[in-house]
Scaffold this motif. Structure first.
Motif, PDB file in Angstrom:
ATOM      1  N   HIS A 291     -32.405  39.749  89.653  1.00 55.46           N
ATOM      2  CA  HIS A 291     -33.841  39.822  89.938  1.00 55.46           C
ATOM      3  C   HIS A 291     -34.648  40.089  88.665  1.00 55.46           C
ATOM      4  O   HIS A 291     -35.743  39.536  88.484  1.00 55.46           O
ATOM      5  N   ILE A 292     -34.124  40.908  87.783  1.00 49.81           N
ATOM      6  CA  ILE A 292     -34.822  41.203  86.530  1.00 49.81           C
ATOM      7  C   ILE A 292     -34.913  39.951  85.659  1.00 49.81           C
ATOM      8  O   ILE A 292     -35.950  39.667  85.055  1.00 49.81           O
TER       9      ILE A 292
ATOM     10  N   THR B 255     -26.466  46.881  89.317  1.00 50.66           N
ATOM     11  CA  THR B 255     -25.694  45.915  90.093  1.00 50.66           C
ATOM     12  C   THR B 255     -26.054  44.501  89.660  1.00 50.66           C
ATOM     13  O   THR B 255     -27.149  44.265  89.126  1.00 50.66           O
ATOM     14  N   PRO B 256     -25.167  43.551  89.889  1.00 54.32           N
ATOM     15  CA  PRO B 256     -25.473  42.163  89.507  1.00 54.32           C
ATOM     16  C   PRO B 256     -26.712  41.610  90.213  1.00 54.32           C
ATOM     17  O   PRO B 256     -27.442  40.808  89.638  1.00 54.32           O
TER      18      PRO B 256
ATOM     19  N   LEU C 191     -40.249  34.279  85.254  1.00 51.94           N
ATOM     20  CA  LEU C 191     -41.545  34.103  85.904  1.00 51.94           C
ATOM     21  C   LEU C 191     -42.678  34.566  84.999  1.00 51.94           C
ATOM     22  O   LEU C 191     -43.695  33.882  84.872  1.00 51.94           O
ATOM     23  N   ALA C 192     -42.503  35.694  84.338  1.00 52.16           N
ATOM     24  CA  ALA C 192     -43.528  36.199  83.415  1.00 52.16           C
ATOM     25  C   ALA C 192     -43.732  35.233  82.248  1.00 52.16           C
ATOM     26  O   ALA C 192     -44.865  34.976  81.831  1.00 52.16           O
ATOM     27  N   ALA C 193     -42.639  34.667  81.721  1.00 53.12           N
ATOM     28  CA  ALA C 193     -42.752  33.705  80.621  1.00 53.12           C
ATOM     29  C   ALA C 193     -43.481  32.447  81.070  1.00 53.12           C
ATOM     30  O   ALA C 193     -44.337  31.911  80.352  1.00 53.12           O
ATOM     31  N   ALA C 194     -43.160  31.959  82.272  1.00 53.37           N
ATOM     32  CA  ALA C 194     -43.819  30.754  82.784  1.00 53.37           C
ATOM     33  C   ALA C 194     -45.308  31.000  82.996  1.00 53.37           C
ATOM     34  O   ALA C 194     -46.142  30.140  82.666  1.00 53.37           O
ATOM     35  N   LEU C 195     -45.660  32.167  83.521  1.00 45.58           N
ATOM     36  CA  LEU C 195     -47.076  32.486  83.716  1.00 45.58           C
ATOM     37  C   LEU C 195     -47.807  32.620  82.381  1.00 45.58           C
ATOM     38  O   LEU C 195     -48.968  32.220  82.268  1.00 45.58           O
TER      39      LEU C 195
END
Length: 46
Positions: A8-9, A2-3, A15-19
């Motif tokens: 969310h993905i 679903t969109p 978020l993972a890249a920023a961390l």
């Protein structure tokens, strides 16, 4: 998929890249001699 789940993905990826970037900056502050060596090597090219 679903969109909403896709949305969310995508946010989780950002978020993972920023961390990862923040962790890299923290690692450079913990070992400043590495950054000085890197800058000296780059500056020697000029």
């Amino acid at each position: 998929m679903t969109p909403q789940i896709r949305h969310h993905i995508i946010h989780a990826g950002w978020l993972a890249a920023a961390l990862a970037v923040l962790g890299g900056v923290f690692a450079l502050y913990v070992h400043p001699d590495f950054l000085v060596t890197l800058v000296d090597q780059i500056w020697s090219c000029f």
